[in-house]
Design a protein around this motif. Structure first.
Motif, PDB file in Angstrom:
ATOM      1  N   ALA A 138      30.080  44.648  37.661  1.00  0.00           N
ATOM      2  CA  ALA A 138      29.061  45.652  37.981  1.00  0.00           C
ATOM      3  C   ALA A 138      27.779  45.018  38.508  1.00  0.00           C
ATOM      4  O   ALA A 138      27.137  45.543  39.428  1.00  0.00           O
ATOM      5  CB  ALA A 138      28.755  46.506  36.748  1.00  0.00           C
ATOM      6  N   GLY A 139      27.393  43.878  37.926  1.00  0.00           N
ATOM      7  CA  GLY A 139      26.165  43.213  38.359  1.00  0.00           C
ATOM      8  C   GLY A 139      26.244  42.726  39.792  1.00  0.00           C
ATOM      9  O   GLY A 139      25.286  42.847  40.564  1.00  0.00           O
ATOM     10  N   THR A 140      27.391  42.168  40.167  1.00  0.00           N
ATOM     11  CA  THR A 140      27.581  41.684  41.535  1.00  0.00           C
ATOM     12  C   THR A 140      27.584  42.849  42.522  1.00  0.00           C
ATOM     13  O   THR A 140      26.986  42.770  43.605  1.00  0.00           O
ATOM     14  CB  THR A 140      28.899  40.901  41.648  1.00  0.00           C
ATOM     15  N   GLN A 141      28.259  43.926  42.131  1.00  0.00           N
ATOM     16  CA  GLN A 141      28.264  45.137  42.962  1.00  0.00           C
ATOM     17  C   GLN A 141      26.842  45.614  43.247  1.00  0.00           C
ATOM     18  O   GLN A 141      26.469  45.906  44.386  1.00  0.00           O
ATOM     19  CB  GLN A 141      29.007  46.261  42.243  1.00  0.00           C
ATOM     20  N   GLU A 142      26.055  45.676  42.185  1.00  0.00           N
ATOM     21  CA  GLU A 142      24.689  46.176  42.314  1.00  0.00           C
ATOM     22  C   GLU A 142      23.847  45.285  43.219  1.00  0.00           C
ATOM     23  O   GLU A 142      23.081  45.769  44.067  1.00  0.00           O
ATOM     24  CB  GLU A 142      24.057  46.279  40.926  1.00  0.00           C
ATOM     25  N   GLN A 143      23.974  43.971  43.038  1.00  0.00           N
ATOM     26  CA  GLN A 143      23.207  43.060  43.873  1.00  0.00           C
ATOM     27  C   GLN A 143      23.637  43.174  45.339  1.00  0.00           C
ATOM     28  O   GLN A 143      22.792  43.152  46.250  1.00  0.00           O
ATOM     29  CB  GLN A 143      23.390  41.616  43.394  1.00  0.00           C
ATOM     30  N   ALA A 144      24.935  43.304  45.571  1.00  0.00           N
ATOM     31  CA  ALA A 144      25.445  43.355  46.949  1.00  0.00           C
ATOM     32  C   ALA A 144      24.997  44.622  47.662  1.00  0.00           C
ATOM     33  O   ALA A 144      24.535  44.571  48.817  1.00  0.00           O
ATOM     34  CB  ALA A 144      26.974  43.259  46.946  1.00  0.00           C
ATOM     35  N   VAL A 145      25.125  45.779  46.992  1.00  0.00           N
ATOM     36  CA  VAL A 145      24.747  47.026  47.659  1.00  0.00           C
ATOM     37  C   VAL A 145      23.240  47.102  47.866  1.00  0.00           C
ATOM     38  O   VAL A 145      22.759  47.638  48.882  1.00  0.00           O
ATOM     39  CB  VAL A 145      25.268  48.253  46.877  1.00  0.00           C
TER      40      VAL A 145
ATOM     41  N   ILE B 102      34.122  44.042  44.158  1.00  0.00           N
ATOM     42  CA  ILE B 102      34.240  43.173  42.989  1.00  0.00           C
ATOM     43  C   ILE B 102      34.095  44.017  41.717  1.00  0.00           C
ATOM     44  O   ILE B 102      33.186  44.849  41.621  1.00  0.00           O
ATOM     45  CB  ILE B 102      33.147  42.078  43.015  1.00  0.00           C
ATOM     46  N   PRO B 103      34.975  43.842  40.721  1.00  0.00           N
ATOM     47  CA  PRO B 103      34.873  44.662  39.500  1.00  0.00           C
ATOM     48  C   PRO B 103      33.633  44.373  38.669  1.00  0.00           C
ATOM     49  O   PRO B 103      33.274  45.172  37.801  1.00  0.00           O
ATOM     50  CB  PRO B 103      36.161  44.314  38.738  1.00  0.00           C
TER      51      PRO B 103
ATOM     52  N   LEU C  81      29.176  54.083  45.140  1.00  0.00           N
ATOM     53  CA  LEU C  81      28.562  55.389  44.854  1.00  0.00           C
ATOM     54  C   LEU C  81      29.373  56.173  43.830  1.00  0.00           C
ATOM     55  O   LEU C  81      28.819  56.893  42.997  1.00  0.00           O
ATOM     56  CB  LEU C  81      28.451  56.183  46.159  1.00  0.00           C
ATOM     57  N   LYS C  82      30.678  56.004  43.862  1.00  0.00           N
ATOM     58  CA  LYS C  82      31.549  56.718  42.919  1.00  0.00           C
ATOM     59  C   LYS C  82      31.703  55.991  41.587  1.00  0.00           C
ATOM     60  O   LYS C  82      31.757  56.628  40.522  1.00  0.00           O
ATOM     61  CB  LYS C  82      32.945  56.900  43.529  1.00  0.00           C
ATOM     62  N   ASN C  83      31.771  54.661  41.627  1.00  0.00           N
ATOM     63  CA  ASN C  83      32.218  53.911  40.450  1.00  0.00           C
ATOM     64  C   ASN C  83      31.209  52.913  39.888  1.00  0.00           C
ATOM     65  O   ASN C  83      31.466  52.343  38.824  1.00  0.00           O
ATOM     66  CB  ASN C  83      33.501  53.143  40.803  1.00  0.00           C
ATOM     67  N   GLY C  84      30.104  52.690  40.562  1.00  0.00           N
ATOM     68  CA  GLY C  84      29.170  51.667  40.114  1.00  0.00           C
ATOM     69  C   GLY C  84      28.287  52.118  38.964  1.00  0.00           C
ATOM     70  O   GLY C  84      28.375  53.258  38.472  1.00  0.00           O
ATOM     71  N   SER C  85      27.426  51.208  38.523  1.00  0.00           N
ATOM     72  CA  SER C  85      26.422  51.570  37.518  1.00  0.00           C
ATOM     73  C   SER C  85      25.477  52.593  38.132  1.00  0.00           C
ATOM     74  O   SER C  85      25.455  52.790  39.356  1.00  0.00           O
ATOM     75  CB  SER C  85      25.641  50.324  37.092  1.00  0.00           C
ATOM     76  N   MET C  86      24.658  53.254  37.295  1.00  0.00           N
ATOM     77  CA  MET C  86      23.771  54.278  37.822  1.00  0.00           C
ATOM     78  C   MET C  86      22.824  53.709  38.865  1.00  0.00           C
ATOM     79  O   MET C  86      22.588  54.318  39.909  1.00  0.00           O
ATOM     80  CB  MET C  86      22.985  54.937  36.682  1.00  0.00           C
ATOM     81  N   GLN C  87      22.271  52.520  38.597  1.00  0.00           N
ATOM     82  CA  GLN C  87      21.356  51.936  39.568  1.00  0.00           C
ATOM     83  C   GLN C  87      22.079  51.574  40.865  1.00  0.00           C
ATOM     84  O   GLN C  87      21.532  51.743  41.958  1.00  0.00           O
ATOM     85  CB  GLN C  87      20.671  50.701  38.998  1.00  0.00           C
ATOM     86  N   ALA C  88      23.306  51.077  40.742  1.00  0.00           N
ATOM     87  CA  ALA C  88      24.088  50.760  41.937  1.00  0.00           C
ATOM     88  C   ALA C  88      24.399  52.031  42.726  1.00  0.00           C
ATOM     89  O   ALA C  88      24.352  52.033  43.965  1.00  0.00           O
ATOM     90  CB  ALA C  88      25.376  50.043  41.552  1.00  0.00           C
ATOM     91  N   ARG C  89      24.708  53.124  42.012  1.00  0.00           N
ATOM     92  CA  ARG C  89      24.980  54.403  42.686  1.00  0.00           C
ATOM     93  C   ARG C  89      23.727  54.903  43.408  1.00  0.00           C
ATOM     94  O   ARG C  89      23.800  55.415  44.530  1.00  0.00           O
ATOM     95  CB  ARG C  89      25.458  55.440  41.675  1.00  0.00           C
ATOM     96  N   GLU C  90      22.583  54.763  42.760  1.00  0.00           N
ATOM     97  CA  GLU C  90      21.324  55.166  43.400  1.00  0.00           C
ATOM     98  C   GLU C  90      21.094  54.390  44.686  1.00  0.00           C
ATOM     99  O   GLU C  90      20.737  54.967  45.724  1.00  0.00           O
ATOM    100  CB  GLU C  90      20.158  54.934  42.437  1.00  0.00           C
TER     101      GLU C  90
END
Length: 534
Positions: free
Chosen positions: A296-303, A293-294, A332-341
């Motif tokens: 960023a917040g949803t990406q972070e919550q999902a990962v 999902i583009p 890991l490549k495209n998410g926010s820093m916290q999502a990448r972490e």
């Protein structure tokens, strides 16, 4: 179970079978409808035995046991009450076939064979039936092929996907797996996993079809009104409807998806029981879909939800079976820093199993982790370091990390003021230095004096690791020997050889032996370049 399947499946889908199967059906049905005191022609029984490959009374015994077990289990081809009424007919068929085989055996000089089959009576059956079964409103209604379980040919109530991508009724495929089979019944492919993933999309289509055709929709036991406990900030507990959260993951509104992923993240953070329930409810493949999902917040919550769910080992297999690695790599490549972490931390969690290390390494994740290790926040670097450390236990991943340029970054981390960062970097170096490409990669760094400093003043673990690294480098390139000797390492190595751990003593003694040979043989060091590279 052949008799049970033939009678049940032919009744439901006679039109789907070819001529030989229809011929068997035509011979089997009259016997099925006969009472036990009616004589059956031997030719008909012989044909059935040939078709079903019954050659001995033991075969009949196994069929009888299978029917008993299916009745007691309460599902499969006997799942509806109408099927329970027909078990008497199945038993009559088995008894007639057994009597035929006994007679044939006696006629052929086989002597007396013990009889094993008993006719099932109503008292043998469970006293209740499953009231949640799907009841079709009309026997003539044609159920779409894609809605039928390939095993039972019944309308599916709880469709699940296996690792080959095929969908089956949960109860049917579970019986197949419980019987010890590890292949797909349709494709005969070997299953890479026995995880059953709920097919929510098909379940929704079946429910819609039932409503449109006046058929009672399936009532799955999987979720229903299912509640799990959530701890609130004030220490109290709140009940959350898991079914509602699962539905919101597939909502067309991004706010609903983000909210549901966030709730699942919180629910899976501390309670292992919640992790189990969420995994079994089928949330994992839906969370994997949200990784792309583009928002960023949803990406972070999902990962992060996947990270928390992966703490339970059973969910690690579910996550890998859901083909989550490309999605986690995308974050890991495209998410926010916290999502990448959190994506890096998820790879660390999943890499507990060696087979997962191989899959993750081959996906391209090593390059992305090395990039985070070099440019991430302090926490991001640590998460990347722990993931890389775990992954580099596989030899192929060591080469990938070296080619991704990890060595200069690791050497730089050895001078970090943060002790945890230094320890992590040295631990990774001690793993990858055994790879053939490592010698050349370290040649252009200033690692040697730093490693000597660790041997002199580092912790016990760091002294061991630094000694091990120097031992590999000196064995790989004799040029390093006199460089190391010139930096005053003999005394701290002697101390380690005397008072270190068993591993430390062994590594120190081996390095001292190499240095002694080099110094003794090379007081004349013309052939060596003693320059320390910075």
């Amino acid at each position: 179970m052949m008799v049970a399947l033939v009678t049940a499946q032919f009744r439901r889908a006679k039109e789907q079978f070819d001529s030989p199967c229809l011929e068997l059906y035509e011979h089997l049905l009259p016997i099925y409808n006969q009472s036990c005191d009616v004589n059956t022609e031997s030719a008909a029984l012989r044909l059935i035995c040939e078709k079903l490959q019954f050659v001995s009374v033991e075969d009949i015994k196994q069929e009888s046991i299978a029917i008993h077990k299916m009745i007691l289990d309460g599902y499969g081809v006997f799942e509806k009450s109408a099927d329970f009424e027909n078990t008497q007919g199945l038993s009559i068929v088995l008894k007639k076939i057994e009597d035929f085989l006994l007679k044939e055996s006696e006629n052929n000089g086989g002597g007396c064979v013990e009889k094993t089959t008993q006719v099932l009576s109503r008292r043998d059956l469970p006293s209740h039936t499953d009231e949640t079964c799907v009841k079709l409103c009309c026997q003539s209604l044609v159920v779409p092929e894609e809605f039928r379980c390939p095993i039972s040919l019944e309308l599916m109530k709880d469709p699940v996907i296996i690792s080959t991508g095929q969908t089956y009724e949960r109860a049917c495929i579970k019986k197949w797996l419980d019987a010890g089979h590890r292949t797909c019944p349709i494709t005969q492919q070997i299953l890479s996993s026995t995880i059953l993933i709920p097919n929510h999309a098909l379940y929704s289509l079946i429910s819609n079809w039932c409503e449109a055709n006046g058929v009672e929709p399936p009532r799955t036991r999987r979720l229903g009104n299912f509640w799990i406990c959530k701890e609130t900030s004030d220490g109290s507990s709140e009940l959350i409807n898991l079914d509602t959260l699962i539905r919101k993951l597939t909502s067309s509104y991004i706010e609903d998806q983000r909210f549901a992923a966030g709730e699942l993240r919180i629910l899976a953070k501390h309670a292992d029981q919640n992790r189990i329930l969420i995994g079994e409810a089928g949330a994992i493949p839906l969370l994997v879909d949200l990784l792309y999902i583009p928002d960023a917040g949803t990406q972070e919550q999902a990962v992060t939800a996947l990270l928390n769910l992966s703490i339970y080992d059973g969910n690690k297999e579910r996550i890998m079976a859901s083909e989550a690695v490309p999605g986690i790599l995308h974050v890991l490549k495209n998410g926010s820093m916290q999502a990448r972490e959190n994506a890096a931390a998820t790879f660390f969690s999943l890499s507990k199993a060696d087979e997962n290390k191989v899959v993750i390494g081959a996906s391209g994740a090593i390059n992305a982790l090395v990039a985070l290790f070099g440019e991430g926040s302090q926490r991001g670097k640590l998460d990347a370091a722990t993931a890389l450390f775990k992954l580099c236990f596989i030899h192929g991943n060591k080469g990938r990390a070296i080619k991704a340029g990890i060595v200069p970054k690791l050497v730089e981390m050895l001078t970090e003021p943060d002790e945890e960062m230094r320890d992590g970097a040295l631990a990774i170096i001690s793993l990858i230095v055994s790879h053939p490409d490592a010698i050349e990669a370290f040649r252009s760094t200033y690692a040697i004096p730093i490693l000597v400093e660790f041997i002199s003043n580092g912790s016990s673990k760091n002294k061991e690791n630094a000694t091990s690294v120097l031992l590999y480098l000196c064995r790989g390139d004799p040029c390093y020997l006199l460089i190391v000797a010139s930096l005053g390492v003999i005394s701290p190595l002697s101390e380690l050889a005397e008072n270190g751990s068993e591993r430390g003593k062994r590594k120190a003694a081996q390095l001292l032996e190499l240095l002694g040979i080099a110094v003794a043989a090379g007081a004349d060091s013309k052939g060596y370049d003693l320059t320390v590279h910075y």
